[in-house]
Design a protein around this motif. Sequence first.
Motif, PDB file in Angstrom:
ATOM      1  N   THR A 224       0.390  -1.291   0.078  1.00  0.00           N
ATOM      2  CA  THR A 224       0.241   0.341  -0.419  1.00  0.00           C
ATOM      3  C   THR A 224       0.922   1.479  -0.333  1.00  0.00           C
ATOM      4  O   THR A 224       0.300   2.262  -0.688  1.00  0.00           O
ATOM      5  CB  THR A 224      -0.815  -0.382   0.894  1.00  0.00           C
ATOM      6  OG1 THR A 224      -1.535  -1.259   1.347  1.00  0.00           O
ATOM      7  CG2 THR A 224      -1.531   1.357   1.174  1.00  0.00           C
ATOM      8  N   LEU A 228       0.340   3.931  -2.636  1.00  0.00           N
ATOM      9  CA  LEU A 228       0.045   5.409  -2.319  1.00  0.00           C
ATOM     10  C   LEU A 228       0.555   6.599  -3.271  1.00  0.00           C
ATOM     11  O   LEU A 228      -0.329   7.717  -3.477  1.00  0.00           O
ATOM     12  CB  LEU A 228       0.152   5.580  -1.063  1.00  0.00           C
ATOM     13  CG  LEU A 228      -1.296   4.509  -0.036  1.00  0.00           C
ATOM     14  CD1 LEU A 228      -0.678   4.898   1.655  1.00  0.00           C
ATOM     15  CD2 LEU A 228      -2.864   5.195  -0.102  1.00  0.00           C
ATOM     16  N   THR A 287      -6.384   1.287  -1.147  1.00  0.00           N
ATOM     17  CA  THR A 287      -5.770   1.244   0.174  1.00  0.00           C
ATOM     18  C   THR A 287      -6.682   0.017   0.637  1.00  0.00           C
ATOM     19  O   THR A 287      -6.263  -1.643   0.349  1.00  0.00           O
ATOM     20  CB  THR A 287      -6.192   1.600   1.032  1.00  0.00           C
ATOM     21  OG1 THR A 287      -5.964   2.912   1.512  1.00  0.00           O
ATOM     22  CG2 THR A 287      -5.962   0.847   2.883  1.00  0.00           C
ATOM     23  N   GLN A 290      -5.597  -3.130  -2.189  1.00  0.00           N
ATOM     24  CA  GLN A 290      -4.540  -3.540  -1.632  1.00  0.00           C
ATOM     25  C   GLN A 290      -4.416  -4.730  -1.360  1.00  0.00           C
ATOM     26  O   GLN A 290      -3.476  -5.799  -0.653  1.00  0.00           O
ATOM     27  CB  GLN A 290      -2.548  -2.640  -0.872  1.00  0.00           C
ATOM     28  CG  GLN A 290      -2.587  -1.063  -2.754  1.00  0.00           C
ATOM     29  CD  GLN A 290      -1.566  -2.623  -3.609  1.00  0.00           C
ATOM     30  OE1 GLN A 290      -1.182  -3.186  -3.370  1.00  0.00           O
ATOM     31  NE2 GLN A 290      -1.413  -2.095  -4.856  1.00  0.00           N
TER      32      GLN A 290
END
Length: 410
Positions: A224, A228, A287, A290
């Motif tokens: 993540t 991100l 999020t 993942q």
Amino acid sequence: MNDKHYQERPDAELMRQWRHELHQNPEIGFELPRTSAMVAKLLEGWGYEVTKGLAETGVVGRMSFGDPAKGPVIGMRADMDALPITEATGLPYASTTPGAMHACGHDGHTAMLLGGAELMARRAAAGELVGNGTVVLIFQPAEEVGGSDSGAQRMIKEGLFEKFPCDAVFGIHNGPTEEEGHMHFRPGAFMCSSDTVTLRFKGSASHGATPHLARDAALAMSATVLALHSIVSRNLNPLDTGILSIGKLSSGTVFNVIPGEAELVLAVRALRPEVAARIHERIAEVTHAQAAAYGCTAEIETDYGYPSVFNDPAVTNLAIATARRLFGEEVVEPEAEPVTASEDFAFYGLSRPSAFFILGNGVSGHRDGKPIGHVSVHNPHYDFNDKILPLGAEYWAGLAEDAFQQGALK
Ligand SMILES: [Zn+2]
Ligand SMILES: [Zn+2]
């Protein structure tokens, strides 16, 4: 020019004394009993109508000039709180409280607005301040606390603008990198919003020898982190300002256990609300995707902090005109770069047309009592520059005069 201003003003020395008194006795958050008592007492002495106790220690001073019904109500804001930092300037008036320091120059903001208040009262008494209107001087606590309960938010919630219906609100911050006495303005989006996001991953733990029996939350978290970082580079228009910074990663306890839980804490900043909304939307998608890819789940908790500071163009143009009139074209920057830091002044702007701008502090760093060049605010070597105090006071009084004489902003 600034030296001249400093020497010519008889009250410059007085302002310096107030500033040093505040600097030596910093107070943090909403708990500013000493600071707010000093502000209230001075304002009362000059004939201001003083309201205490908004947001615990906030102080509001009001005074009307001429025929107030014919003029605008001008809000002027100073923040009064210090930071939980131990001072390292070595200056003779350094903080006497370990772990508390005026490292953002709010001591100077308070002294400048007090100086402006004194000047306006004095000029009005001498018949020198002509025009119609009212000033509302907003001395707020807790600018530095961040999050969803700061001084400006609390003062507004407790009825600031119902009690004092301002037509416009102005605020000055000292600028650590701008030249001494220069003023920087920017109509439109000026400072970033600031939100905190916590991501909690849940899988299931296992012995490090049996990874096939685990759902590794640390691995989901790690994937993540990388994903991100695609949000700003791939989901935002490159011409928009957005920041996603991961400040805290935590997971696991010992070398031979695969963690079943993990946590990330991120900061999200953006110059425009639409950009912040897009970042939050993508954080959720990335999020959950993942986490699912690694057999885990994720929870997202968002603390919406300060919104972005938006400067109303008409209000900002009046502020620019006053700076040019008082100090000259050469020290005024009317199209300054936006700033990625945030300010709870933004909340005044959500309620009333407003303008927030910078007064250059010049050399700000001190060690062993001696100048060491520029350092940023929130640095233990930072100090507000006394030479800009009379400029700030002159500016506040001049701004009121311009607004009153033009009948602007009403
Ligand atoms: Zn600060
Ligand atoms: Zn500040």
